[in-house]
Structure formats: structure tokens, C-alpha cells
Design a protein around this motif. Structure first.
Motif, mmCIF file in Angstrom:
data_model
loop_
_atom_site.group_PDB
_atom_site.id
_atom_site.type_symbol
_atom_site.label_atom_id
_atom_site.label_comp_id
_atom_site.label_asym_id
_atom_site.label_seq_id
_atom_site.Cartn_x
_atom_site.Cartn_y
_atom_site.Cartn_z
ATOM 1 N N ASP A 1 40.708 -21.513 45.907
ATOM 2 C CA ASP A 1 40.852 -22.621 44.958
ATOM 3 C C ASP A 1 41.703 -22.237 43.754
ATOM 4 N N SER A 2 41.691 -20.948 43.396
ATOM 5 C CA SER A 2 42.446 -20.495 42.228
ATOM 6 C C SER A 2 43.948 -20.411 42.500
ATOM 7 N N GLY A 3 44.314 -20.349 43.784
ATOM 8 C CA GLY A 3 45.719 -20.200 44.145
ATOM 9 C C GLY A 3 46.194 -18.761 44.197
ATOM 10 N N ALA A 4 45.290 -17.793 44.022
ATOM 11 C CA ALA A 4 45.667 -16.376 44.101
ATOM 12 C C ALA A 4 46.167 -16.044 45.509
ATOM 13 N N GLU A 5 46.999 -15.020 45.595
ATOM 14 C CA GLU A 5 47.591 -14.626 46.877
ATOM 15 C C GLU A 5 46.582 -13.888 47.745
ATOM 16 N N ILE A 6 46.306 -14.428 48.919
ATOM 17 C CA ILE A 6 45.476 -13.740 49.915
ATOM 18 C C ILE A 6 46.391 -12.791 50.681
ATOM 19 N N VAL A 7 46.059 -11.521 50.663
ATOM 20 C CA VAL A 7 46.888 -10.497 51.306
ATOM 21 C C VAL A 7 46.393 -10.212 52.723
ATOM 22 N N HIS A 8 45.087 -10.352 52.936
ATOM 23 C CA HIS A 8 44.455 -10.096 54.235
ATOM 24 C C HIS A 8 43.360 -11.158 54.366
ATOM 25 N N PRO A 9 43.381 -11.972 55.427
ATOM 26 C CA PRO A 9 42.453 -13.100 55.512
ATOM 27 C C PRO A 9 40.997 -12.672 55.706
ATOM 28 N N LEU A 10 40.099 -13.589 55.397
ATOM 29 C CA LEU A 10 38.678 -13.361 55.580
ATOM 30 C C LEU A 10 38.389 -13.108 57.053
ATOM 31 N N ARG A 11 37.687 -12.011 57.308
ATOM 32 C CA ARG A 11 37.354 -11.682 58.702
ATOM 33 C C ARG A 11 36.169 -10.741 58.750
ATOM 34 N N ASP A 12 35.517 -10.726 59.903
ATOM 35 C CA ASP A 12 34.423 -9.793 60.179
ATOM 36 C C ASP A 12 35.017 -8.552 60.808
ATOM 37 N N GLU A 13 34.716 -7.402 60.217
ATOM 38 C CA GLU A 13 35.240 -6.137 60.727
ATOM 39 C C GLU A 13 34.198 -5.460 61.602
ATOM 40 N N GLU A 14 34.678 -4.662 62.544
ATOM 41 C CA GLU A 14 33.791 -4.011 63.520
ATOM 42 C C GLU A 14 32.827 -3.025 62.888
ATOM 43 N N TRP A 15 33.086 -2.565 61.660
ATOM 44 C CA TRP A 15 32.197 -1.589 61.016
ATOM 45 C C TRP A 15 31.140 -2.257 60.137
ATOM 46 N N GLY A 16 30.962 -3.579 60.293
ATOM 47 C CA GLY A 16 29.827 -4.252 59.672
ATOM 48 C C GLY A 16 30.060 -4.921 58.336
ATOM 49 N N VAL A 17 31.315 -5.149 57.961
ATOM 50 C CA VAL A 17 31.578 -5.877 56.723
ATOM 51 C C VAL A 17 32.367 -7.138 57.020
ATOM 52 N N ARG A 18 32.229 -8.113 56.149
ATOM 53 C CA ARG A 18 33.051 -9.317 56.152
ATOM 54 C C ARG A 18 33.885 -9.191 54.890
ATOM 55 N N ARG A 19 35.214 -9.340 55.006
ATOM 56 C CA ARG A 19 36.057 -9.051 53.849
ATOM 57 C C ARG A 19 37.361 -9.812 53.888
ATOM 58 N N PHE A 20 38.028 -9.791 52.712
ATOM 59 C CA PHE A 20 39.393 -10.277 52.570
ATOM 60 C C PHE A 20 40.031 -9.489 51.438
ATOM 61 N N PHE A 21 41.361 -9.510 51.383
ATOM 62 C CA PHE A 21 42.103 -8.863 50.300
ATOM 63 C C PHE A 21 42.805 -9.945 49.500
ATOM 64 N N VAL A 22 42.807 -9.766 48.180
ATOM 65 C CA VAL A 22 43.499 -10.676 47.280
ATOM 66 C C VAL A 22 44.297 -9.860 46.276
ATOM 67 N N ARG A 23 45.421 -10.398 45.833
ATOM 68 C CA ARG A 23 46.238 -9.717 44.822
ATOM 69 C C ARG A 23 45.826 -10.228 43.442
ATOM 70 N N ASP A 24 45.521 -9.286 42.518
ATOM 71 C CA ASP A 24 45.142 -9.688 41.161
ATOM 72 C C ASP A 24 46.393 -10.000 40.333
ATOM 73 N N PRO A 25 46.247 -10.503 39.112
ATOM 74 C CA PRO A 25 47.416 -10.889 38.315
ATOM 75 C C PRO A 25 48.411 -9.763 38.042
ATOM 76 N N ASP A 26 47.963 -8.499 38.079
ATOM 77 C CA ASP A 26 48.875 -7.366 37.868
ATOM 78 C C ASP A 26 49.461 -6.824 39.162
ATOM 79 N N GLY A 27 49.092 -7.424 40.301
ATOM 80 C CA GLY A 27 49.634 -6.985 41.580
ATOM 81 C C GLY A 27 48.759 -6.018 42.348
ATOM 82 N N HIS A 28 47.606 -5.637 41.794
ATOM 83 C CA HIS A 28 46.693 -4.741 42.515
ATOM 84 C C HIS A 28 46.040 -5.495 43.669
ATOM 85 N N VAL A 29 45.837 -4.805 44.773
ATOM 86 C CA VAL A 29 45.187 -5.415 45.932
ATOM 87 C C VAL A 29 43.695 -5.091 45.880
ATOM 88 N N VAL A 30 42.877 -6.154 45.902
ATOM 89 C CA VAL A 30 41.427 -6.020 45.803
ATOM 90 C C VAL A 30 40.806 -6.399 47.143
#
Length: 115
Positions: A80-109
């Protein structure tokens, strides 16, 4: 939504050297998948640092990991914020659900929740 922990992800191919060095400061290995290793303080388990050669399933290595109690709500808020999604939301085989987003300074979270 609540934050459970925040962990810096340091790029490194020298996990053995880092395990030994940070062991001098009291850290112990709590997770090792080969491509990522996390060290934590036994007396304060939330004090953690991860070392990552490269992410197993994502196109980039994240700078920071933030564990939240509701990753789906976090994803919706970020979309909703319009931030850049770098890696889409997904379930990983090691037991986490995650996504990557770029913060305003360009760091990948890496925003994650454990299943």
C-alpha cells in the motif's frame, strides 16, 4: 503488527572465521544453512548477527532481517505504501514466510515470520 527481532545480515564467505571471532565476544552459532549462519548471545538470545554469502532463493542479499508476528499484514502495508518489493512474499522450505523490500535509503530488508 509487532516486531519480534531485528538482525543485521553481513555479507561474508568466511563463516568459520566469523564464528571464531564473534565467539570471542560471547556469540554462539544458533543456525547454519550453509549459505547463512546466525550467531546469538546465550545470555540475550535476541542479540543476533547473521553472515550470508548469498541468499538461496532471492536475487539479492538483504542488509537486514526483521521478524514480525504477521508477515502478511506487513506485506499488505508495504504494498500500500508503494515501496519497492525486491523479492515477493513466499513460503521458504526452511520454515519462514518472507519478502524483501527496499527502504528509502536503498537497503534491502528481509521481512519474515516463522510458520
Amino acid at each position: 503488527m509487532a516486531v519480534r527481532r531485528v538482525v543485521p545480515n553481513l555479507r561474508s564467505a568466511a563463516s568459520d572465521d566469523n564464528r571464531a571471532f564473534y565467539g570471542l565476544l560471547g556469540f554462539e552459532e544458533v543456525m547454519n544453512h550453509g549459505w547463512i549462519m546466525t550467531l546469538a548471545s546465550p545470555s540475550a538470545p535476541g542479540a543476533q548477527v547473521s553472515f550470508m554469502a548469498a541468499d538461496l532463493t532471492a536475487p539479492v542479499t538483504p542488509d537486514l532481517s526483521v521478524e514480525v508476528d504477521d508477515v502478511d499484514a506487513a506485506y499488505a502495508a508495504v504494498l500500500d505504501s508503494g515501496a519497492e518489493i525486491v523479492h515477493p512474499l513466499r513460503d521458504e522450505e526452511w520454515g519462514v514466510r518472507r519478502f524483501f523490500v527496499r527502504d528509502p535509503d536503498g537497503h534491502v530488508v528481509n521481512v519474515l515470520g516463522h510458520r
